[in-house]
Design an enzyme around this catalytic site. Sequence first.
Site, PDB file in Angstrom:
ATOM      1  N   LYS A  10     -41.921 -28.360  59.907  1.00 57.11           N
ATOM      2  CA  LYS A  10     -43.185 -28.771  60.533  1.00 57.11           C
ATOM      3  C   LYS A  10     -42.977 -29.067  62.012  1.00 57.11           C
ATOM      4  CE  LYS A  10     -45.617 -27.613  58.233  1.00 57.11           C
ATOM      5  NZ  LYS A  10     -44.957 -26.936  57.173  1.00 57.11           N
ATOM      6  N   HIS A  17     -19.983 -33.071  57.964  1.00 57.01           N
ATOM      7  CA  HIS A  17     -19.171 -31.852  57.820  1.00 57.01           C
ATOM      8  C   HIS A  17     -19.426 -30.872  58.963  1.00 57.01           C
ATOM      9  CE1 HIS A  17     -17.793 -33.108  53.878  1.00 57.01           C
ATOM     10  NE2 HIS A  17     -19.038 -33.445  53.604  1.00 57.01           N
ATOM     11  N   ARG A  52     -54.554 -15.860  61.524  1.00 57.57           N
ATOM     12  CA  ARG A  52     -53.645 -14.865  60.920  1.00 57.57           C
ATOM     13  C   ARG A  52     -52.759 -14.194  61.967  1.00 57.57           C
ATOM     14  NH1 ARG A  52     -55.681 -12.796  55.866  1.00 57.57           N
ATOM     15  NH2 ARG A  52     -54.740 -10.788  56.337  1.00 57.57           N
ATOM     16  N   TRP A  61     -51.033  -9.763  65.154  1.00 57.25           N
ATOM     17  CA  TRP A  61     -49.727 -10.423  65.216  1.00 57.25           C
ATOM     18  C   TRP A  61     -48.728  -9.294  65.357  1.00 57.25           C
ATOM     19  CZ3 TRP A  61     -45.454 -10.776  61.616  1.00 57.25           C
ATOM     20  CH2 TRP A  61     -44.477 -11.698  62.014  1.00 57.25           C
ATOM     21  N   LYS A 105     -50.296 -16.925  59.986  1.00 54.52           N
ATOM     22  CA  LYS A 105     -50.478 -17.761  58.804  1.00 54.52           C
ATOM     23  C   LYS A 105     -49.776 -17.199  57.585  1.00 54.52           C
ATOM     24  CE  LYS A 105     -51.889 -21.011  56.191  1.00 54.52           C
ATOM     25  NZ  LYS A 105     -51.131 -22.276  56.276  1.00 54.52           N
ATOM     26  N   ASN A 126     -53.804  -3.516  59.349  1.00 53.37           N
ATOM     27  CA  ASN A 126     -52.949  -4.671  59.056  1.00 53.37           C
ATOM     28  C   ASN A 126     -51.848  -4.165  58.131  1.00 53.37           C
ATOM     29  OD1 ASN A 126     -51.843  -7.208  58.622  1.00 53.37           O
ATOM     30  ND2 ASN A 126     -53.245  -7.687  56.935  1.00 53.37           N
ATOM     31  N   GLY A 127     -50.583  -4.388  58.497  1.00 55.94           N
ATOM     32  CA  GLY A 127     -49.467  -3.940  57.655  1.00 55.94           C
ATOM     33  C   GLY A 127     -48.435  -3.222  58.511  1.00 55.94           C
ATOM     34  N   GLU A 172     -42.106 -25.817  64.090  1.00 60.07           N
ATOM     35  CA  GLU A 172     -43.079 -24.724  64.213  1.00 60.07           C
ATOM     36  C   GLU A 172     -44.319 -25.126  65.011  1.00 60.07           C
ATOM     37  OE1 GLU A 172     -44.935 -23.102  60.713  1.00 60.07           O
ATOM     38  OE2 GLU A 172     -44.767 -24.974  59.648  1.00 60.07           O
ATOM     39  N   CYS A 190     -52.173  -9.502  60.506  1.00 58.57           N
ATOM     40  CA  CYS A 190     -53.299  -9.348  61.432  1.00 58.57           C
ATOM     41  C   CYS A 190     -54.605  -9.653  60.711  1.00 58.57           C
ATOM     42  CB  CYS A 190     -53.340  -7.919  61.961  1.00 58.57           C
ATOM     43  SG  CYS A 190     -51.805  -7.401  62.710  1.00 58.57           S
ATOM     44  N   GLU A 211     -38.486 -29.506  55.021  1.00 57.28           N
ATOM     45  CA  GLU A 211     -39.905 -29.269  55.310  1.00 57.28           C
ATOM     46  C   GLU A 211     -40.341 -30.047  56.545  1.00 57.28           C
ATOM     47  OE1 GLU A 211     -41.991 -27.180  54.582  1.00 57.28           O
ATOM     48  OE2 GLU A 211     -43.876 -28.078  55.193  1.00 57.28           O
TER      49      GLU A 211
HETATM   50  C1  AGP Z   1     -45.276 -23.045  56.760  1.00 57.87           C
HETATM   51  O1  AGP Z   1     -45.721 -24.097  57.609  1.00 57.87           O
HETATM   52  C2  AGP Z   1     -45.212 -21.715  57.469  1.00 57.87           C
HETATM   53  N1  AGP Z   1     -46.451 -21.391  58.028  1.00 57.87           N
HETATM   54  C3  AGP Z   1     -44.575 -20.630  56.633  1.00 57.87           C
HETATM   55  O2  AGP Z   1     -43.243 -21.014  56.422  1.00 57.87           O
HETATM   56  C4  AGP Z   1     -45.204 -20.324  55.252  1.00 57.87           C
HETATM   57  O3  AGP Z   1     -44.971 -21.403  54.368  1.00 57.87           O
HETATM   58  C5  AGP Z   1     -44.503 -19.083  54.670  1.00 57.87           C
HETATM   59  O4  AGP Z   1     -44.774 -17.999  55.526  1.00 57.87           O
HETATM   60  C6  AGP Z   1     -44.931 -18.742  53.250  1.00 57.87           C
HETATM   61  O5  AGP Z   1     -46.304 -18.459  53.214  1.00 57.87           O
HETATM   62  P1  AGP Z   1     -47.041 -18.422  51.782  1.00 57.87           P
HETATM   63  O6  AGP Z   1     -46.918 -19.777  51.186  1.00 57.87           O
HETATM   64  O7  AGP Z   1     -48.443 -18.028  52.102  1.00 57.87           O
HETATM   65  O8  AGP Z   1     -46.330 -17.394  50.946  1.00 57.87           O
END
Ligand code: AGP
Length: 613
Positions: free
Chosen positions: A491, A510, A27, A80, A608, A106-107, A494, A2, A487
């Site tokens: 992308k 497989h 965030r 969040w 984020k 936050n937490g 997400e 958050c 990766e």
């Molecule tokens: C990547 O596009 C995502 N937003 C997510 O997988 C991110 O890489 C992951 O949460 C790790 O975050 P960090 O690199 O801040 O530790």
Amino acid sequence: MCGIIGYVGRQPALPILLGGLRRLEYRGYDSAGIALQEPRGQLTTVRAVGKVARLTEKVNAQLPPAAQVAAQTGIAHTRWATHGAPTEANAHPHAAAEGRLCLVHNGIIENYRSIRARLEAKGHVFLSETDTEALARLIGEHYQGDLRKAVGQALAQVEGAYGIAVLAVDQPGVLVVARKGSPLVLGLGDGETLVASDAAALVAHTRRVIYLDDGDIAVLTADSVDIRDRHDVIREREVAELGLTAGAVEKGGYAHFMLKEIYEQPESVRNALRGRLDAEHGTAVLAGMGTSSRDLAEIQRIILVGCGTSLHAGQVGEFAFEDLADLNAEVQQAAEFRYRNPLVGSHDLVLAISQSGETADTLAAVREAKAKGALVLGLVNVVGSTIARETGQGVFIHAGPEISVASTKAFTGQVAVLLLMALRLGRGRRLSLERGRALVAELARLPELIEQVLAQNDAIASVAARMATAEHAFFLGRGPMHPVALEGALKLKEISYVHAEGYHAAEMKHGPIALLTPGTPVVVLANRSPQLDKVWSNAEECKARGARIVAVVTAGQSADTIADDRIVIPDCDPLVATIPAAVALQLLAYHVARLRGCSIDQPRNLAKSVTVE
Ligand code: AGP
């Protein structure tokens, strides 16, 4: 994760808080809320489901103009959801003590259920499903006029992670904040003090900041900051100078932060490499690795830990350390590392990879590795972040603020630094001067190589247009391009919500190939590499079942006969090629999401940085 921002000063708090929330919205953005305190102490709270813009509409609808300027103290939050759906009742701030207190958090309070049960047995009627309300009410239970004391007494009973800001009606102009496991940074202004969960929300007001430590409780007023540590000892924390500029957290004319950050990569990778390439000795200069060359020579294994995109960067690093440094390297998902009682010791180097430096699983892995006596280094973007501070040594990637939830420039910065680390360790072992110099030369070309990929933006957008209606997609690669395939799939999924899978190219036959239907896009990383023929064979197997092949190929490579679409990347060392290839796939995902009308910078359900397990 958050977003929290608080203000106490002599200006109207409302615009400062709403502006800060907009900086923090990446965030988490399920819901938002604000509490304003007028000079006489009364609190006004407004909360809204959805993004900050919705909260702003409600504030303008509910608060008369006089009330909007009267408050010079306040706290605000963008959520969040972790406990309880994104509803107004679950939005922060949460009130306590019959409305005399309010709190943002936050937490995760891990023992909130037992706290809630105790309070309900005493007659509390909870209004939300959140762990936060339990904490607010617990503070209210202890509150007898001294807010700091009540906060300290309540937090002594709490297990879990928190970053909080609390206001009390009968203590106007006083903001009590505390952190454990969730970051809080104080902003020191002229006659005003701010607090935020991320420095990006402060940079428009001040560059003088204090990063609180775990266990700290601070009392903020317009002109004072009083910090006490977990033992209630008054502490003078270091005042740091923010390296951010306000422009760094603006879109700068781009349609989305993600596109801006994709286009920043020639510069961000240049920053990652700056001062670290030693062409004469064919090696890298990495002061942050801390330990002596002798200690590094003692390293027998490298364990790379991270999550999501950072995990994928680590998987590229695994190839680099084995190939360049003859070192046994393995990648572990950070959450798994923590719970598997890892066989780790003093001859192991654990590399914690994290853009934010706040990911809870990666932080936990750092703590576990330290407890087991490994050498622990951070590979982090955010200076002052918890992982950067707790590892105490490592290498910053200097990518600048990454605002878009989808990580782009952090990934390429992480891979670039991992290549530097592998080069550095390799040259202390068997890597020849000649190969070292060749790699330094290739790395030095990276900004130009990325520029060449960015120059193909329109061509890549055309390829995206032919994928935009697909509901499924596959990404295939071998060797260090396998993590790039993972990766690329991440992308796409997400930000465009297309169900995309990354696989080792040999793995398709497989089982997963059963999923292919005519027209399914299969993105193949078919760049120059020792396994190129095998990659084409795997692509043929997909093509034979009706797949649409999108091939990422090396410039000058002999034309193939099976690709339906091609994206060309410049010719370079196969390890280095992972970076231009990743940039191509970032653009591909961006344009598919754009064509599908998705919320690119703030995709649904995401945040984020995930500061909860
Ligand atoms: C990547 O596009 C995502 N937003 C997510 O997988 C991110 O890489 C992951 O949460 C790790 O975050 P960090 O690199 O801040 O530790």
